[in-house]
Design a protein around this motif. Structure first.
Motif, PDB file in Angstrom:
ATOM      1  N   SER A 172       0.935  -1.241  -0.258  1.00  0.00           N
ATOM      2  CA  SER A 172       0.040   0.040   0.171  1.00  0.00           C
ATOM      3  C   SER A 172       0.890   1.310   0.064  1.00  0.00           C
ATOM      4  N   TYR A 173       0.280   2.208  -0.470  1.00  0.00           N
ATOM      5  CA  TYR A 173       1.093   3.547  -0.412  1.00  0.00           C
ATOM      6  C   TYR A 173       0.200   4.830  -0.513  1.00  0.00           C
ATOM      7  N   GLU A 174       0.761   5.903  -0.177  1.00  0.00           N
ATOM      8  CA  GLU A 174      -0.383   7.078  -0.243  1.00  0.00           C
ATOM      9  C   GLU A 174      -0.485   7.521  -1.569  1.00  0.00           C
ATOM     10  N   PRO A 175      -1.337   8.239  -1.859  1.00  0.00           N
ATOM     11  CA  PRO A 175      -1.755   8.824  -3.335  1.00  0.00           C
ATOM     12  C   PRO A 175      -0.790  10.180  -3.343  1.00  0.00           C
ATOM     13  N   ASN A 176      -0.386  10.317  -4.616  1.00  0.00           N
ATOM     14  CA  ASN A 176       0.443  11.558  -5.000  1.00  0.00           C
ATOM     15  C   ASN A 176       1.653  11.509  -4.178  1.00  0.00           C
ATOM     16  N   LEU A 177       2.432  10.378  -4.293  1.00  0.00           N
ATOM     17  CA  LEU A 177       3.762  10.574  -3.590  1.00  0.00           C
ATOM     18  C   LEU A 177       4.684  11.232  -4.721  1.00  0.00           C
ATOM     19  N   PRO A 178       5.458  11.839  -3.954  1.00  0.00           N
ATOM     20  CA  PRO A 178       6.630  12.524  -4.688  1.00  0.00           C
ATOM     21  C   PRO A 178       7.546  11.758  -5.541  1.00  0.00           C
ATOM     22  N   GLN A 179       8.111  12.052  -6.578  1.00  0.00           N
ATOM     23  CA  GLN A 179       9.342  11.535  -7.216  1.00  0.00           C
ATOM     24  C   GLN A 179      10.612  11.766  -6.719  1.00  0.00           C
TER      25      GLN A 179
ATOM     26  N   PHE B  12      13.738  14.297  -0.363  1.00  0.00           N
ATOM     27  CA  PHE B  12      13.488  14.712  -1.751  1.00  0.00           C
ATOM     28  C   PHE B  12      13.157  16.176  -1.691  1.00  0.00           C
ATOM     29  N   THR B  13      13.475  16.968  -2.574  1.00  0.00           N
ATOM     30  CA  THR B  13      13.475  18.209  -2.536  1.00  0.00           C
ATOM     31  C   THR B  13      11.874  18.857  -2.927  1.00  0.00           C
ATOM     32  N   GLU B  14      11.845  20.211  -2.871  1.00  0.00           N
ATOM     33  CA  GLU B  14      10.438  20.939  -3.179  1.00  0.00           C
ATOM     34  C   GLU B  14      10.343  20.499  -4.615  1.00  0.00           C
ATOM     35  N   GLU B  15      11.339  20.827  -5.493  1.00  0.00           N
ATOM     36  CA  GLU B  15      11.126  20.565  -7.034  1.00  0.00           C
ATOM     37  C   GLU B  15      10.628  19.221  -7.254  1.00  0.00           C
ATOM     38  N   GLU B  16      11.118  18.102  -6.544  1.00  0.00           N
ATOM     39  CA  GLU B  16      10.873  16.957  -6.794  1.00  0.00           C
ATOM     40  C   GLU B  16       9.309  16.463  -6.324  1.00  0.00           C
ATOM     41  N   ALA B  17       9.129  17.443  -5.236  1.00  0.00           N
ATOM     42  CA  ALA B  17       7.661  17.128  -4.620  1.00  0.00           C
ATOM     43  C   ALA B  17       6.516  17.508  -5.526  1.00  0.00           C
TER      44      ALA B  17
ATOM     45  N   ARG C 287       4.658   9.393   3.014  1.00  0.00           N
ATOM     46  CA  ARG C 287       5.539  10.698   2.925  1.00  0.00           C
ATOM     47  C   ARG C 287       5.394  11.704   4.150  1.00  0.00           C
ATOM     48  N   GLN C 288       6.487  11.969   4.762  1.00  0.00           N
ATOM     49  CA  GLN C 288       6.320  13.042   6.029  1.00  0.00           C
ATOM     50  C   GLN C 288       7.377  14.209   5.641  1.00  0.00           C
ATOM     51  N   GLU C 289       6.907  15.307   5.643  1.00  0.00           N
ATOM     52  CA  GLU C 289       7.651  16.513   5.429  1.00  0.00           C
ATOM     53  C   GLU C 289       8.362  16.360   4.261  1.00  0.00           C
ATOM     54  N   ASN C 290       9.862  16.367   4.159  1.00  0.00           N
ATOM     55  CA  ASN C 290      10.538  16.306   2.829  1.00  0.00           C
ATOM     56  C   ASN C 290      11.384  14.647   2.899  1.00  0.00           C
ATOM     57  N   LEU C 291      10.696  13.914   3.774  1.00  0.00           N
ATOM     58  CA  LEU C 291      11.237  12.495   3.795  1.00  0.00           C
ATOM     59  C   LEU C 291      10.418  11.480   2.908  1.00  0.00           C
ATOM     60  N   LEU C 292      10.746  10.510   2.379  1.00  0.00           N
ATOM     61  CA  LEU C 292       9.727   9.385   1.906  1.00  0.00           C
ATOM     62  C   LEU C 292      10.444   8.183   2.784  1.00  0.00           C
TER      63      LEU C 292
END
Length: 602
Positions: free
Chosen positions: A451-458, A568-573, A493-498
């Motif tokens: 399972s995984y959250e929707p809209n996960l960042p790359q 991950f960075t803001e750009e990747e999010a 996802r939490q803050e800037n960490l996967l």
């Protein structure tokens, strides 16, 4: 900003350390009887201001000298402005210390003292905010190229203020006509700049190192609180004087981040570490010696603190020379030992690569031969022979994987394995590995849930290495999960960490073994989770090479839970919406995936 607040909630220690000063300040302002006018109550209050200012000035100077090294040897706009901010703080606090009324300069008040304090945090806050801004490549190249002009301009401004403070203080008296509008405006702007800088440092990872980001965020918030006490506090009262301990605390946190970066550096910079730490101790001892000498000699005529300053400078200089000689000698010894260890590691790495090559070549030939036999190109095989051949091929593949892990671990340790990073959808990558593991899970009647959250960042990672990490973690979980057991894989996802977790219902890892299990060739006591001792080492080192981490704890099913974190960075999010997949559970809740059933995501 909501992410920053949630970060404080998850770290109560940091939140409490920031909340206590605010609570004390609020209490003092709400209960006027407690907010005494300490400045007029005792002359020692001014003496404390004198030494606090001098000590804070020296700590800020040390932070400025080593800030660039802590952020990396390469000069960047962030390191330039961060250093200038600490230097401005150092110089202005030195001015406030030297111009403290009735200590070195006689007089009930001194405009240089007042304006040094009022300008210290707004000016340094402006440079701190500049260090956190997102500069274009051309602008950053221009600033780095002409950084000496910025240094010269800042130096000239500080020199000009010093001339006004000590030569023409009457000019600063005219500034007092702008009270209280100008000081309050500067203070409020400074508070917002420092809070904004703290948010940028912590959430957006602008300074590169997560530990430095977190501590610098605390530094900027403490300085913002110090500025708040100057704006809302009453001059000379305890609420106003709270800026002393807040500034000292902020600078100590900044210095601790710098020292910690030296400790965790691949090339331990012993001379810088001990020189920075020893400088603080020497500064404190020098200031204390001046006061002790003044107390001892004050019974004689013509003795004051000003006359003892040259003695303190001489003592401090001599102490610095002795400290530098000792640290330089010790650093040479450490460097010689490190060079010897590097040579030994290089020889060991060459030997490992030679052994791996000598093992891999004949093993590849053996596997190729077994593949030909399995296809019956060389004759028909009986069922017993086929089963035996399958087992042989499986064992050969395991040996080949161990050899590859050994080679990559050696390369990672030597820093010779270059990462080929690209934007990657971790959910799709992990899904592919789970699909490959379904046959093994179905054979052992194990239940597998993903399972995984929707809209996960790359994230920007080395796809090949991370894919192998996923494969190792899944293989490890399925291997030690008993028949009919469960394996649960999840991405959040939490803050800037996967966070990628792999949990199983196997025997788990004992608490005292959870650090050692990531060491090379480590085996868990009891034999429940035994292996080659290289797979988890490889996974841990790949995670750290991506500025992430890999930990193990107990799962809610009683087995082991391995947690891989990737930043991950803001750009990747911002790319998440384009590539996100719906949350999926294969085959329903704890349903079995079999080769005969193709699961459909919910």
């Amino acid at each position: 900003m909501s992410e920053f607040v949630s970060h404080l909630k998850r770290r109560p220690g940091t939140a409490v350390s920031l909340a206590i000063p605010l609570a004390i300040f609020t209490l003092l302002r709400l209960v006027p009887a407690l907010d005494i006018h300490a400045w007029s109550l005792s002359w020692y209050t001014r003496l404390i201001q004198y030494y606090f200012g001098a000590f804070a000035s020296f700590i800020a100077l040390i932070a400025a000298l080593f800030a660039n090294s802590a952020l990396g040897e390469k000069t960047t706009v962030r390191s330039i402005f961060l250093t200038i901010g600490f230097i401005a703080l150092s110089v202005l606090f030195l001015f406030s210390s030297l111009t403290t009324p009735n200590i070195l300069i006689q007089g009930a008040s001194n405009p240089a003292f007042i304006w040094s304090i009022r300008l210290s945090l707004p000016i340094s806050g402006l440079f701190f905010a500049a260090s956190a801004m997102d500069w274009s490549e051309s602008t950053e190249a221009f600033i780095v190229k002409y950084r000496r002009l910025f240094w010269l301009g800042g130096l000239l401004l500080l020199v000009a203020f010093g001339i006004l403070a000590f030569v023409y203080p009457e000019i600063l008296n005219t500034w007092l006509q702008l009270d209280p509008i100008l000081p309050n405006v500067l203070g409020i702007v400074s508070i917002f700049l420092l809070i904004w800088t703290a948010w940028r440092a912590r959430i957006l990872n602008w300074y590169g190192n997560r530990m430095i980001n977190a501590r610098l965020a605390v530094v900027f918030l403490l300085l913002a609180e110090a500025q708040l006490t100057l704006v809302l506090g009453v001059a000379g009262q305890l609420s106003w004087l709270m800026y002393h301990p807040l500034v000292i605390a902020a600078l100590i946190v900044a210095l601790s981040a710098i020292l910690n970066s030296f400790q965790t550096s691949r090339d331990v910079q012993l001379s810088r570490y001990f020189f920075a730490l020893g400088s603080i101790l020497i500064a404190g001892l020098s200031l204390a010696s001046v006061e002790i000498g003044f107390r001892w000699l004050s019974t004689g005529s013509g003795v004051n603190r000003t006359s003892l300053i040259p003695l303190s400078i001489a003592q401090g200089t001599l102490s610095f020379i002795v400290l530098y000689v000792v640290v330089f000698y010790l650093n040479q010894l450490i460097n010689e030992r490190n060079d010897a260890l590097r040579r030994e590691q290089h020889l060991r790495s060459e030997l490992t690569q030679l052994i791996v090559h000598d093992l891999k070549s004949p093993l590849t030939v053996i596997l190729s031969g077994m593949n030909l036999l399995g296809k019956e190109n060389l004759g028909t095989l009986t069922e017993t022979q086929k089963r035996l051949l399958v087992n042989l091929e499986k064992s050969g593949e395991e040996i080949l994987h161990m050899i590859s892990d050994l080679l990559d671990v050696e390369r990672l340790e030597a820093g010779a394995l270059a990462l080929q990073k690209s934007i990657t959808n971790t959910a799709s990558l992990l899904q592919a590995q789970i699909d490959e593991s379904k046959i093994l899970a179905s054979t052992n009647k194990q239940k597998l849930k993903f399972s995984y959250e929707p809209n996960l960042p790359q994230v920007r990672v080395d796809k090949g290495l991370i894919s192998r990490v996923f494969a190792n973690l899944l293989s490890n979980a399925l291997k030690f999960t008993p028949e009919g057991g469960r394996v649960k894989v999840n991405i959040t996802r939490q803050e800037n960490l996967l966070f990628i977790t792999v949990a199983d219902s196997g025997p788990g890892v004992p608490l005292h073994e959870r650090e050692r299990i990531f060491e090379k060739f480590a085996q868990v006591e009891g034999g429940e989770r035994r292996g080659a001792g290289l797979g988890l080492t490889f996974c841990k080192m790949v995670a750290e090479a991506h500025s992430g981490n890999l930990t193990v704890s107990e799962s809610d099913m009683g087995g082991a839970l391995f947690c891989l974190t990737l930043p991950f960075t803001e750009e990747e999010a911002s790319l998440s919406a384009e590539v996100s997949l719906p949350s999926a559970t294969y085959g329903g809740d704890w349903a079995l995936d079999t080769p005969h059933h193709t699961p459909t995501p919910n």
